[in-house]
Design a protein around this motif. Structure first.
Motif, mmCIF file in Angstrom:
data_model
loop_
_atom_site.group_PDB
_atom_site.id
_atom_site.type_symbol
_atom_site.label_atom_id
_atom_site.label_comp_id
_atom_site.label_asym_id
_atom_site.label_seq_id
_atom_site.Cartn_x
_atom_site.Cartn_y
_atom_site.Cartn_z
ATOM 1 N N ILE A 49 0.925 -1.247 -0.102
ATOM 2 C CA ILE A 49 -0.080 -0.035 0.198
ATOM 3 C C ILE A 49 1.081 1.230 0.072
ATOM 4 O O ILE A 49 0.607 2.187 -1.001
ATOM 5 C CB ILE A 49 -0.919 0.027 1.213
ATOM 6 N N TYR A 50 1.760 1.219 0.811
ATOM 7 C CA TYR A 50 2.896 2.320 1.021
ATOM 8 C C TYR A 50 3.431 2.586 -0.419
ATOM 9 O O TYR A 50 3.842 3.807 -0.834
ATOM 10 C CB TYR A 50 3.847 1.957 1.912
ATOM 11 N N GLN A 51 3.636 1.696 -1.201
ATOM 12 C CA GLN A 51 4.085 1.840 -2.455
ATOM 13 C C GLN A 51 3.317 2.001 -3.612
ATOM 14 O O GLN A 51 3.766 2.441 -4.772
ATOM 15 C CB GLN A 51 4.933 0.579 -2.782
ATOM 16 N N ASP B 69 -1.400 5.199 -6.219
ATOM 17 C CA ASP B 69 -2.610 5.629 -6.167
ATOM 18 C C ASP B 69 -3.448 5.796 -4.833
ATOM 19 O O ASP B 69 -4.226 6.613 -4.855
ATOM 20 C CB ASP B 69 -3.504 4.143 -7.266
ATOM 21 N N ILE B 70 -2.885 4.678 -3.985
ATOM 22 C CA ILE B 70 -3.729 4.938 -2.829
ATOM 23 C C ILE B 70 -3.111 6.036 -1.871
ATOM 24 O O ILE B 70 -3.600 6.789 -1.359
ATOM 25 C CB ILE B 70 -3.455 3.618 -1.884
ATOM 26 N N MET B 71 -1.748 6.045 -1.980
ATOM 27 C CA MET B 71 -1.024 6.956 -0.923
ATOM 28 C C MET B 71 -1.160 8.502 -1.645
ATOM 29 O O MET B 71 -1.587 9.344 -0.872
ATOM 30 C CB MET B 71 0.293 6.883 -0.985
ATOM 31 N N HIS C 102 -5.259 9.034 -1.950
ATOM 32 C CA HIS C 102 -6.197 9.016 -0.837
ATOM 33 C C HIS C 102 -5.741 9.464 0.635
ATOM 34 O O HIS C 102 -6.195 10.221 1.207
ATOM 35 C CB HIS C 102 -6.943 7.668 -0.762
ATOM 36 N N VAL C 103 -4.569 8.769 0.681
ATOM 37 C CA VAL C 103 -3.928 8.911 2.042
ATOM 38 C C VAL C 103 -3.270 10.613 2.368
ATOM 39 O O VAL C 103 -3.908 11.141 3.294
ATOM 40 C CB VAL C 103 -3.111 8.161 2.246
ATOM 41 N N PHE C 104 -2.549 10.749 1.521
ATOM 42 C CA PHE C 104 -1.771 12.232 1.817
ATOM 43 C C PHE C 104 -2.957 13.399 1.407
ATOM 44 O O PHE C 104 -2.978 14.337 2.423
ATOM 45 C CB PHE C 104 -0.728 12.451 0.722
ATOM 46 N N TYR D 293 -6.194 13.067 2.180
ATOM 47 C CA TYR D 293 -6.936 13.178 3.670
ATOM 48 C C TYR D 293 -6.062 13.880 4.678
ATOM 49 O O TYR D 293 -6.521 14.794 5.408
ATOM 50 C CB TYR D 293 -6.995 11.755 4.009
#
Lengths: 84, 291
Positions: B271-273, B276-278, B281-283, B285
């Protein structure tokens, strides 16, 4: 209960989250969690123990969230550089 | 050493075997050898430079390692301090609540003594009246007096009970039970004036809380909420009571309770790599919170 950081947790409401990071801040543990089925469901929660049960309590204190957010960001970046 | 020896021998051979007037024909050889020496010197210089670079790099790694170790040591120290502080807070809180418990246990002894005293006083009166009734046969006035004494006993015990309940609820609030009082002051006290037959008949339906006779067991519940919960858990474990009916009492109906967990650092590393997600979505947020 063991440390939940980097774990896949299942809540009583059947939702599953990845615990991306946890941070100890002023005696409390906060987790940054990501819903397994919904990438838009990312949030910081307070990890509490109530009656011996671990509970993720959503945070509403905006000032606290503002304080925690950069701490999580920093931790993620360190983790990312370690993976590379 | 070997190379030097070869060079010396070669020079000696050339000098001794080539006539002087032919030396000029060796100029090209000498130039070539000189060029090769130049290249060798260049390589030696590069090697020296590489060694310097290596030393510098090693120093830098050592510095970074020291800095990292220092940072981790500081982080560890801060975490340990936090834990120590939290432990102190918990010890202080435990000590405070234990004091409250001791105080209430001490008051409980006094309260029981007081209940017994009230009971003894009224029983003595009742016995006297009952003896008087027997002596005077069915005397209506004495019977009425007996009923009145019984009623007074009831009221006195009930008043004493209510005072004690208020005192216990205050103690429970003091140890952190901020919600509604866990013991209802209006709880009906079931003082038992029934005959043995009646007691036997009702024994399966009702808990006996009689204080009237010295042999009667005092059965008020003086347990703290924590003790009640512990006992309830024991009963649940032994299957004496049904879990579904007691969820609220145990306060474990939180939908966000963690019921299972499994270490999955492997997936989380992926996930960290994941850009698309990081990045998607994550950053965003975390940034949205900071705004």
């Amino acid at each position: 209960m063991d440390k939940l950081e980097y774990a896949l947790v299942t809540l009583k409401n059947n939702k599953q989250y990845f615990v991306l990071e946890d941070i100890l801040y002023q005696y409390d543990t906060y987790d940054l969690i990501l819903n397994v089925e919904d990438e838009n469901d990312v949030k910081i929660v307070l990890q509490e123990v109530k009656n011996g049960k671990t509970v993720f309590t959503p945070l509403e204190d905006k000032d606290l969230l503002k304080t925690l957010s950069p701490l999580f960001e920093e931790r993620i970046k360190i983790k990312q550089s370690n993976i590379k | 050493m070997m190379k030097e020896k070869i060079n010396e021998e070669t020079t000696e051979v050339l000098e001794s075997s080539v006539p002087e007037e032919l030396q000029k024909y060796l100029e090209a050889d000498e130039n070539a050898i000189s060029d090769i020496d130049g290249v060798l010197e260049d390589i030696d210089n590069k090697k020296e430079s590489l060694n310097s670079e290596k030393e510098e790099s090693e120093k830098e790694f050592d510095n970074r390692l020291a800095e990292f170790q220092d940072m981790i040591a500081k982080e560890r120290e801060a975490a340990l301090e936090d834990f120590a502080r939290r432990e102190q807070d918990l010890d202080a809180e435990k000590s405070r609540i234990e004091d409250i418990k001791l105080e209430q246990q001490s008051k409980q002894v006094n309260y029981i003594d007081s209940l017994k005293e009230i009971s003894d006083t009224y029983n003595s009166k009742i016995n006297t009246i009952e003896e008087a009734i027997k002596a005077c046969e069915d005397n209506e006035t004495l019977t009425k007096a007996l009923e009145e004494e019984k009623e007074k006993l009831l009221q006195t015990l009930e008043s004493s009970y209510n005072d004690r309940i208020l005192e216990l609820n205050d103690a429970l609030k003091e140890v952190g039970f901020d919600s509604e009082p866990s013991i209802d002051p209006d709880t009906e006290i079931n003082l038992d004036f029934r005959t043995d037959e009646e007691k036997e008949r009702d024994s399966k339906k009702q808990i006996n809380k009689s204080y009237l006779t010295p042999d009667t067991e005092i059965n008020l519940d003086f347990r703290t909420e924590e003790e009640k919960e512990r006992d309830l858990l024991k009963e649940l474990e032994t299957g004496k009571i049904n879990l579904d009916n007691n969820l609220d009492l145990l306060n474990i109906s939180d939908e966000n309770e963690v019921v299972d967990y499994e270490a999955r650092e492997d997936v989380i590393n992926d996930i960290y790599q994941s850009k698309d997600i990081m990045e998607g979505h994550v950053f965003p947020y975390l940034k949205s919170i900071m705004e």
